[in-house]
Enzyme design. Sequence first.
Site, PDB file in Angstrom:
ATOM      1  N   ASN A 123       0.798  -1.187   0.140  1.00 35.61           N
ATOM      2  CA  ASN A 123       0.105   0.190   0.100  1.00 35.61           C
ATOM      3  C   ASN A 123       0.931   1.254   0.091  1.00 35.61           C
ATOM      4  O   ASN A 123       0.320   2.369   0.265  1.00 35.61           O
ATOM      5  CB  ASN A 123      -0.970   0.074   1.369  1.00 35.61           C
ATOM      6  CG  ASN A 123      -0.236   0.131   2.627  1.00 35.61           C
ATOM      7  OD1 ASN A 123       0.983  -0.202   2.534  1.00 35.61           O
ATOM      8  ND2 ASN A 123      -1.187  -0.035   3.431  1.00 35.61           N
ATOM      9  N   GLU A 124       2.212   1.202  -0.372  1.00 35.03           N
ATOM     10  CA  GLU A 124       3.038   2.139  -0.450  1.00 35.03           C
ATOM     11  C   GLU A 124       2.494   3.263  -1.353  1.00 35.03           C
ATOM     12  O   GLU A 124       3.031   4.517  -1.247  1.00 35.03           O
ATOM     13  CB  GLU A 124       4.501   1.674  -0.404  1.00 35.03           C
ATOM     14  CG  GLU A 124       5.064   1.131   0.571  1.00 35.03           C
ATOM     15  CD  GLU A 124       4.525  -0.415   0.612  1.00 35.03           C
ATOM     16  OE1 GLU A 124       3.845  -0.856  -0.358  1.00 35.03           O
ATOM     17  OE2 GLU A 124       4.857  -0.884   1.684  1.00 35.03           O
TER      18      GLU A 124
END
Length: 66
Positions: A59-60
């Site tokens: 989810n960066e």
Amino acid sequence: MLLVVTPVFCLGTSLVVSLQDVLDSLEFARGNADSTWGSVRAAMGHPEPFPVKYVAIGNEDCGKKF
């Protein structure tokens, strides 16, 4: 006001997540109701596959514009 959004199917990247976990998750979301994981989804009351349009690994990148 109507809010139109497209969900992102986000897969974890920790060491405990295996390739098989990823494949099983996608089969749960998109598989036919007679597949192994698709049948679990159908038994939970949602026989039709979910409309997965985007898949993210980790989810960066959340918050970045596509």
